[in-house]
Design an enzyme around this catalytic site. Structure first.
Site, PDB file in Angstrom:
ATOM      1  N   GLY A 139      -3.597  -2.050 -15.121  1.00 42.38           N
ATOM      2  CA  GLY A 139      -4.958  -1.635 -15.471  1.00 42.38           C
ATOM      3  C   GLY A 139      -5.702  -2.789 -16.106  1.00 42.38           C
ATOM      4  N   GLY A 140      -6.618  -3.356 -15.344  1.00 41.51           N
ATOM      5  CA  GLY A 140      -7.507  -4.364 -15.916  1.00 41.51           C
ATOM      6  C   GLY A 140      -6.841  -5.652 -16.355  1.00 41.51           C
ATOM      7  CB  CYS A 192      -0.070  11.727  -3.967  1.00 44.94           C
ATOM      8  SG  CYS A 192       0.311  10.065  -3.459  1.00 44.94           S
ATOM      9  CE  LYS A 230      -3.675   2.463   0.610  1.00 47.45           C
ATOM     10  NZ  LYS A 230      -4.581   2.570  -0.541  1.00 47.45           N
ATOM     11  CG  ASN A 243      -9.854   3.035  -4.968  1.00 50.32           C
ATOM     12  OD1 ASN A 243      -9.276   3.735  -4.130  1.00 50.32           O
ATOM     13  ND2 ASN A 243      -9.330   2.781  -6.160  1.00 50.32           N
ATOM     14  CB  ILE A 279      -2.271   4.172 -15.826  1.00 46.03           C
ATOM     15  CG1 ILE A 279      -3.389   3.197 -16.133  1.00 46.03           C
ATOM     16  CG2 ILE A 279      -1.642   4.746 -17.048  1.00 46.03           C
ATOM     17  CD1 ILE A 279      -4.500   3.679 -17.023  1.00 46.03           C
TER      18      ILE A 279
HETATM   19  C1  LIG Z   1      -8.809  -0.354  -3.495  1.00 44.72           C
HETATM   20  C2  LIG Z   1      -7.653   0.196  -4.274  1.00 44.72           C
HETATM   21  C3  LIG Z   1      -6.626   0.852  -3.605  1.00 44.72           C
HETATM   22  C4  LIG Z   1      -5.539   1.366  -4.303  1.00 44.72           C
HETATM   23  N1  LIG Z   1      -4.534   1.983  -3.617  1.00 44.72           N
HETATM   24  C5  LIG Z   1      -3.425   2.415  -4.291  1.00 44.72           C
HETATM   25  C6  LIG Z   1      -2.318   2.977  -3.597  1.00 44.72           C
HETATM   26  O1  LIG Z   1      -2.300   3.082  -2.370  1.00 44.72           O
HETATM   27  N2  LIG Z   1      -1.249   3.404  -4.326  1.00 44.72           N
HETATM   28  C7  LIG Z   1      -1.189   3.282  -5.691  1.00 44.72           C
HETATM   29  O2  LIG Z   1      -0.191   3.664  -6.303  1.00 44.72           O
HETATM   30  N3  LIG Z   1      -2.220   2.740  -6.369  1.00 44.72           N
HETATM   31  C8  LIG Z   1      -3.332   2.305  -5.708  1.00 44.72           C
HETATM   32  N4  LIG Z   1      -4.373   1.734  -6.402  1.00 44.72           N
HETATM   33  C9  LIG Z   1      -4.298   1.649  -7.881  1.00 44.72           C
HETATM   34  C10 LIG Z   1      -3.802   0.281  -8.336  1.00 44.72           C
HETATM   35  O3  LIG Z   1      -2.505   0.013  -7.864  1.00 44.72           O
HETATM   36  C11 LIG Z   1      -3.810   0.207  -9.867  1.00 44.72           C
HETATM   37  O4  LIG Z   1      -2.900   1.161 -10.392  1.00 44.72           O
HETATM   38  C12 LIG Z   1      -5.191   0.488 -10.448  1.00 44.72           C
HETATM   39  O5  LIG Z   1      -6.181  -0.078  -9.648  1.00 44.72           O
HETATM   40  C13 LIG Z   1      -5.322  -0.046 -11.883  1.00 44.72           C
HETATM   41  O6  LIG Z   1      -5.133  -1.442 -11.928  1.00 44.72           O
HETATM   42  P1  LIG Z   1      -6.352  -2.509 -11.934  1.00 44.72           P
HETATM   43  O7  LIG Z   1      -7.245  -2.110 -13.069  1.00 44.72           O
HETATM   44  O8  LIG Z   1      -5.701  -3.828 -12.129  1.00 44.72           O
HETATM   45  O9  LIG Z   1      -7.009  -2.370 -10.636  1.00 44.72           O
HETATM   46  C14 LIG Z   1      -5.479   1.228  -5.711  1.00 44.72           C
HETATM   47  C15 LIG Z   1      -6.516   0.562  -6.383  1.00 44.72           C
HETATM   48  C16 LIG Z   1      -7.593   0.043  -5.689  1.00 44.72           C
HETATM   49  C17 LIG Z   1      -8.685  -0.672  -6.441  1.00 44.72           C
END
Ligand SMILES: Cc1cc2nc3c(=O)[nH]c(=O)nc-3n(C[C@H](O)[C@H](O)[C@H](O)COP(=O)(O)O)c2cc1C
Ligand SMILES: Cc1cc2nc3c(=O)[nH]c(=O)nc-3n(C[C@H](O)[C@H](O)[C@H](O)COP(=O)(O)OP(=O)(O)OC[C@H]3O[C@@H](n4cnc5c(N)ncnc54)[C@H](O)[C@@H]3O)c2cc1C
Ligand code: FES
Lengths: 297, 255
Positions: free
Chosen positions: A237-238, A130, A46, A70, A190
């Site tokens: 992403g996905g 951020c 995290k 989220n 991303i």
């Molecule tokens: C519940 C949740 C919490 C996330 N927290 C962070 C985080 O603390 N730091 C970060 O760089 N990305 C965070 N992300 C983004 C993911 O690391 C990722 O970049 C994004 O969800 C796209 O990938 P996915 O489509 O596989 O989920 C978070 C995503 C989700 C769903």
């Protein structure tokens, strides 16, 4: 069949190209009871900040067609508690370790990096998505700020630095080039896409979109980024299947990270690694590295 | 903790409520009242999050658990179409549970589908020789399924439209009966909407009765990793899937 999925990432060997993304693997020990660690190349914590953060009020997570929104608000225990309570169990894991750091002032990144310098983790990931309090924008939206943050972070710590970028930019190439100039060792494309939804009439949730609908956007941004840099790219992403990894490699990524899929299926890395092996075998490759060299990377 | 199990029944109880019966292996950790399971109701890209459901009953000798659910959206609609013999993927049992001992004289207060974990609690208390007082509220008579399951002398039923039991909301009926029930009971257990839980807590507090509440919230992982499911406590946000769903009502930062 014995298909070899190992890849070289910044001079280190990852057992597979599958990385667990930041925010969906906790501080990393929680997920391990669900999966075979051998299916994972690296795990990302995290995002950790200097001070503990409470995060946003609920609701924080909603399913929408094609994705998940989220609004966790970077809730985390802060660097001191992380070093004291979580680092030692993280270090015991067999895969490579990435610690994600973030903040709301750019000075926080080098300070965090310094605290992690001697921690025996493998890579630092800078969560540049951020909000920058000083400018009321994301760090990842300002090339000069990205450049400065990376430069100062590299000065503060010998750890290799991965810059994680936001899709919400005018031209991703400008940002990627600034990261390269700042000395980034790799890029992660991303983070989630800022969006808004109404989960009940008049009830609003502002947050980041992730999941399947992010994949085509991420692929396009990676393809763009590839035009201007040869740095290793983590495609995020996905990713829900072995085929998704093939697509990411074809767009120019060197490995992938899994986010939302872990919320639905904590054991997904095992299935996805298996599917990737099957696809490579059907293409006639005996290793992932042979396939990736065929994509010209 | 991730299971592929067989559905052994999925019975409509009225137009919107169902009872799902799932066969569990002997290796399934014995669940405790208050705990929940996190069901994959469908596959991606159509379904991207699991749906959490309280355990309504557990029969160790028959190796089954039951879930009492109401159709409110896509996930529960798809769940209602599951047929006997089909497989279902779930995580669980998850979360913490209600706490009580043989000195507890309980009053269980629930509304609508919030009666699910309280039913399991009732069963467990009964099999340990405790006869709980129960107050359940529903919208109308059609929703008052399972009323025959509770010991009639200690069972208070109400409906919003007065079509069964007393007329009024659970909180109104609790206010009416608490003055004499307070002599008999020493702990209130409740589950339902947050506003209702707050009213119940305030009444319990006034009468100096201990109170445990079980919360619902939109959930992501269900296993403590995403921070998606929090409730505000006096010590800050806590995860409903991990530190909850059951909380001592005194610990909650009621707004
Ligand atoms: C519940 C949740 C919490 C996330 N927290 C962070 C985080 O603390 N730091 C970060 O760089 N990305 C965070 N992300 C983004 C993911 O690391 C990722 O970049 C994004 O969800 C796209 O990938 P996915 O489509 O596989 O989920 C978070 C995503 C989700 C769903
Ligand atoms: C610990 C816990 C235990 C639960 N136990 C039960 C139970 O025993 N029986 C039962 O019928 N339901 C229970 N729920 C609620 C159940 O999870 C939701 O009704 C379900 O997720 C809705 O899915 P859907 O796809 O049908 O609805 P969606 O289309 O996702 O949403 C429809 C509406 O349902 C509400 N909703 C959605 N998700 C949740 C949620 N996680 N919690 C509360 N409301 C939600 C929202 O207001 C939304 O507008 C429980 C929830 C939690 C957190
Ligand atoms: S739902 Fe992920 S922490 Fe509770």
């Amino acid at each position: 069949m014995g298909i070899n999925l190992t890849i070289n990432f910044l001079g280190k060997e990852l057992a597979t190209p599958v990385i667990l993304a930041s925010g969906v693997s906790g501080y990393s020990d929680e997920l391990m009871s669900f999966l075979d660690p051998a299916s994972v190349g690296a795990v990302t914590t995290k995002t950790i900040t200097l001070q503990p953060r409470e995060g946003n009020p609920p609701p924080r997570i909603i399913e929408v067609p094609g994705g998940i929104i989220n609004s966790i608000g970077l809730a985390n225990m802060g660097i001191e508690a992380f070093l004291k309570d979580k680092l030692s169990s993280l270090l015991k894991l067999p895969m490579k370790k990435i610690v994600s750091i973030g903040g709301t002032r750019e000075e926080e990144f080098p300070l965090l990096a310094e605290k992690l310098s001697n921690s025996r983790i493998d890579f630092l990931e800078l969560n540049l998505s951020c909000p920058n309090i000083a400018k009321k924008r994301l760090f990842a939206q300002e090339p000069e700020t990205c450049l400065r943050i990376i430069k100062n972070t590299k000065k503060a710590s010998p750890l290799p630095v991965i810059a994680k970028l936001s899709p919400q930019v005018t031209d991703i190439k400008d940002i990627a080039l600034a990261c390269v100039e700042g000395g980034a060792d790799a890029l992660n494309l991303i983070n989630s896409l800022p969006v808004l939804c109404f989960y009940a009439p008049g009830e609003k949730l502002r947050g980041g979109l992730s999941g399947p609908s992010l994949k085509p956007l991420s692929l396009r941004l990676i393809e763009e980024t590839r035009k201007v840099t040869t740095l290793p790219i983590i495609g995020t992403g996905g990713v829900y299947s072995g085929k998704d990894i093939i697509d990411y490699f074809s767009a120019g990524a060197n490995c992938v990270s899994l986010g939302s899929v872990l919320l639905l299926e904590p054991s997904a890395p095992v299935r996805i690694a298996r599917e990737l092996k099957d696809i490579l075998a059907s293409f006639g490759y005996d290793s992932l590295s042979r396939f990736s060299s065929s994509t010209g990377l | 903790m991730e299971w592929n199990l067989t559905v052994t029944g999925n019975t409509p109880l009225n137009s919107s409520h169902f009872l799902l019966e799932i066969e569990i292996p002997s290796s399934f950790p014995p669940p405790r009242p208050g705990q929940f399971i996190h069901i994959k109701t469908g596959e991606p890209p159509g379904f991207l999050l699991r749906r959490p459901f309280s355990i309504f009953s557990y029969q160790s000798e028959k190796r089954k658990i039951e879930v009492f659910y109401r159709i409110v959206g896509r996930g529960t609609k798809v769940l209602s179409e599951k047929k006997k013999g089909e497989q279902i993927n779930l995580l669980g049992p998850l979360g913490n549970y209600f706490s009580w001992d043989n000195k507890t004289v309980p009053l269980l207060v629930g509304g609508g589908r919030g009666i699910a974990p309280l039913h399991f609690l009732y069963q467990e208390m009964k099999s340990n020789g405790i006869e709980p007082y129960v107050l359940f509220g529903f919208k109308n008579e059609e929703d008052t399924v399972f009323r025959e399951k509770f010991f009639p002398e200690r069972f208070f039923l109400c409906t919003e439209d007065g079509s069964a039991g007393e007329k009024g909301k659970v909180t109104d009926i609790l206010k009416k009966h608490l003055p004499y029930l307070q002599e008999k009971i020493n702990k209130i257990f409740s589950c339902g909407a947050k506003e209702m839980l707050k009213e119940i807590y305030l009444m319990a507090k006034e009468k100096k009765i201990a109170c445990e509440v079980s919360f619902e919230q939109f959930m992501g992982c269900g296993i403590g990793i995403c921070q998606g499911c929090v409730v505000k406590t006096k010590q800050g946000y806590r995860r409903i899937c991990r530190e909850g769903p059951v909380f001592n009502a005194d610990e909650i930062a009621w707004e």
